[in-house]
Design an enzyme around this catalytic site. Structure first.
Site, mmCIF file in Angstrom:
data_model
loop_
_atom_site.group_PDB
_atom_site.id
_atom_site.type_symbol
_atom_site.label_atom_id
_atom_site.label_comp_id
_atom_site.label_asym_id
_atom_site.label_seq_id
_atom_site.Cartn_x
_atom_site.Cartn_y
_atom_site.Cartn_z
ATOM 1 C CB THR A 132 -0.949 0.009 1.222
ATOM 2 O OG1 THR A 132 -1.858 -1.096 1.113
ATOM 3 C CG2 THR A 132 -1.740 1.295 1.298
ATOM 4 C CB THR B 237 -2.568 -1.618 -2.716
ATOM 5 O OG1 THR B 237 -2.507 -0.232 -2.345
ATOM 6 C CG2 THR B 237 -1.179 -2.231 -2.591
ATOM 7 C CB THR C 75 34.344 -39.069 -13.265
ATOM 8 O OG1 THR C 75 35.194 -40.217 -13.281
ATOM 9 C CG2 THR C 75 33.879 -38.748 -14.676
ATOM 10 C CB SER D 149 48.284 -13.373 0.066
ATOM 11 O OG SER D 149 48.702 -13.530 1.407
ATOM 12 C CB SER D 150 47.716 -9.082 3.609
ATOM 13 O OG SER D 150 47.403 -10.125 4.529
ATOM 14 C CE LYS E 45 47.118 -18.105 -1.864
ATOM 15 N NZ LYS E 45 45.761 -17.619 -2.049
#
Length: 490
Positions: A124, A164, A210, A341-342, A347
């Site tokens: 509404t 509505t 697989t 990476s930090s 990486k």
């Protein structure tokens, strides 16, 4: 400059804090709960203001979904034209409402649609936000002041012959149809990108797997073409869903009995909507059922979930295939986008597949939201449609962006490590499968077991040591072409 505090302003983009002298001017509006001052410079009215105060849930206002705002204006314009044609609404007022709707359709008034996407009241507040904005825009165009609703009223005129319960879902379905166009295009472009890579990699030999174990050789091109096929299947499911949501209940009014709507209105307003939107909209055959039914949303949500699951699986594969580079599969290279990476220099992570995975998780969860909200409907109305709309709009937006991101920042730039993948095939025990038609399963299994035990190649065991087949036969079976596109050899 003064400060206007509408509420705690936890979302300043929704409730601007600083106002000018013009903005401090206000008009007084009323509803059956009482009177409230409304800033004179805004086009929404008292019911929108109450909704802004009552529903601070997502912090995401209606204007964040401009296609929904546009669809609401289509509904209001179609209603005005139908009411005019049937003699229910004064032609002058109807024409001004239609002109106001055109401005909303063009996006001029998006910033006036501020109700939260999740709200109580079965939508509404959204409906009244549209009614009030359109009424006030029409009033200004008629030469009257905002809020002078005697000349153009949000309920009596803009909402004429509506509830509505038919206006909101009709607008919702129009917006969904239009939003799905962009999503379908993004998904198709992503599938095409995979198909292009499939052609590029058609002669790259690799090992199929697989259960994550060596299986039989294949072409990397076939692998990527299969990704494309997998996603193209979803285009058909989107088309099916769009067919379902083209059915509308406009003219049903409150519960589907057409109360307060003139004879012929439902059919006429639907025809106007078809013309305005260009969509092949269909009036539901049973308006009572259509007013409470949310099955089409469950279907669409399921399609989004299904595609999300497929997309996530593909991203899992891309992450596996690019793993390494020294200690993983290292079959493909994804475009390096940022340091990974930090702490670990050099990486680089598969960040795009990762973000698409997470997007898929969200969409899968949103599907449960739609399911529960659809189930929560009671009697002649489902009041949970706002959260359904939020979930579907959000999921479609996220999936669209995910498709664009995966295509542009990942798939287009993928390269194959062809020499490495061919070497993996030549050294794999999995190629013994192609000896089955010549040696039989039991003998081939013995060759595989011996190769695994000793670390020798299948060639060394089968040809050099046990002389189970000639060099000529080996060469016939294990040509590059037969490894990629095998044909039966005895």
């Amino acid at each position: 400059m003064s400060i206007l505090r509408v509420e705690d302003a936890s979302h300043p983009e929704q409730f601007p804090m600083e106002t000018t002298q013009l903005e401090r001017a206000s008009r007084l509006e009323h509803d059956f709960l009482g009177e409230r001052p409304i800033p004179e410079n805004v086009y929404y009215g008292i019911q929108t203001l109450r909704a802004m105060e009552n529903f601070d849930i997502t912090g995401i206002p209606l204007k964040a979904e401009p296609l929904f705002v546009q669809a609401l204006a289509y509904v209001k314009k179609a209603a005005a034209l139908a009411n005019r044609d049937l003699g229910v609404l004064d032609a002058t007022i109807a024409d001004y409402i239609a002109q106001a709707c055109d401005r909303v359709i063009a996006g001029e008034l998006d910033d006036q649609f501020l109700t939260d996407m999740i709200q109580g009241g079965a939508g509404t507040s959204v409906n009244m936000n549209a009614n009030e904005v359109i009424a006030n825009v029409a009033l200004e165009m008629m030469g009257h002041s905002k809020g002078d609703y005697h000349f153009c009223h949000p309920n009596n005129h803009v909402n004429c012959s509506q509830s509505t319960n038919d206006a909101y879902p009709t607008a919702f379905r129009i917006a969904l149809n239009n939003k799905l166009v962009g999503y379908r295009r993004a998904l198709e472009q992503l599938a095409d990108a995979f198909a292009t890579k499939g052609e590029e990699f058609r002669n790259v030999l690799k090992m199929g797997r697989t259960q994550l174990q060596d299986a039989v050789p294949m072409s990397m091109g076939d692998e990527f073409r299969a990704f494309a096929t997998n996603l193209r299947e979803e285009l058909l499911r989107i088309d099916d869903s769009r067919q379902l949501i083209r059915e509308i209940n406009m003219g049903a009014t409150a519960i589907g009995t057409r109360v307060n709507a003139p004879s012929g209105y439902a059919e006429l307003v639907t025809e106007h909507l078809r013309t305005l939107t260009g969509l092949d909209l269909v009036l539901a055959g049973d308006l009572i059922e259509a007013t409470y039914d949310t099955g089409a949303y469950v279907q669409l949500s399921g399609v989004l979930k299904r595609t999300a699951v497929k997309l996530s699986k593909i991203c899992n594969d891309l992450r596996l295939l690019s793993s390494g580079p020294r200690a993983g599969l290292n079959e493909i290279n994804l475009p390096p986008l940022q340091p990974g990476s930090s702490i670990m220099p050099g990486k680089v992570n598969p960040v795009v597949p990762e973000v698409v995975n997470q997007t898929a998780f969200y969409v899968i969860g949103a599907d449960l939201t739609v399911t529960m909200a659809a189930e929560a409907g009671q009697l002649q109305l489902n009041v949970m449609e706002p959260v359904i709309s939020f979930a579907l709009f959000t999921s479609i937006s996220y999936m669209t962006r995910a498709c664009h991101t995966l295509r542009e920042k990942c798939v287009i730039g993928i390269t194959a490590n062809a020499q490495h993948t061919e070497q993996q095939v030549r050294n794999s025990v999995g190629i013994v499968t192609q000896l089955n038609p010549v040696l039989g399963y039991e003998t081939s299994a013995e060759v595989a077991k011996e190769a695994l035990r000793t670390g020798k190649s299948v060639y060394d065991v089968a040809v050099t040591e046990r002389q189970l087949l000639t060099q000529e036969k080996w060469d016939e079976i294990f040509t590059f072409e037969n490894l990629i596109r095998p044909h039966f050899i005895q």
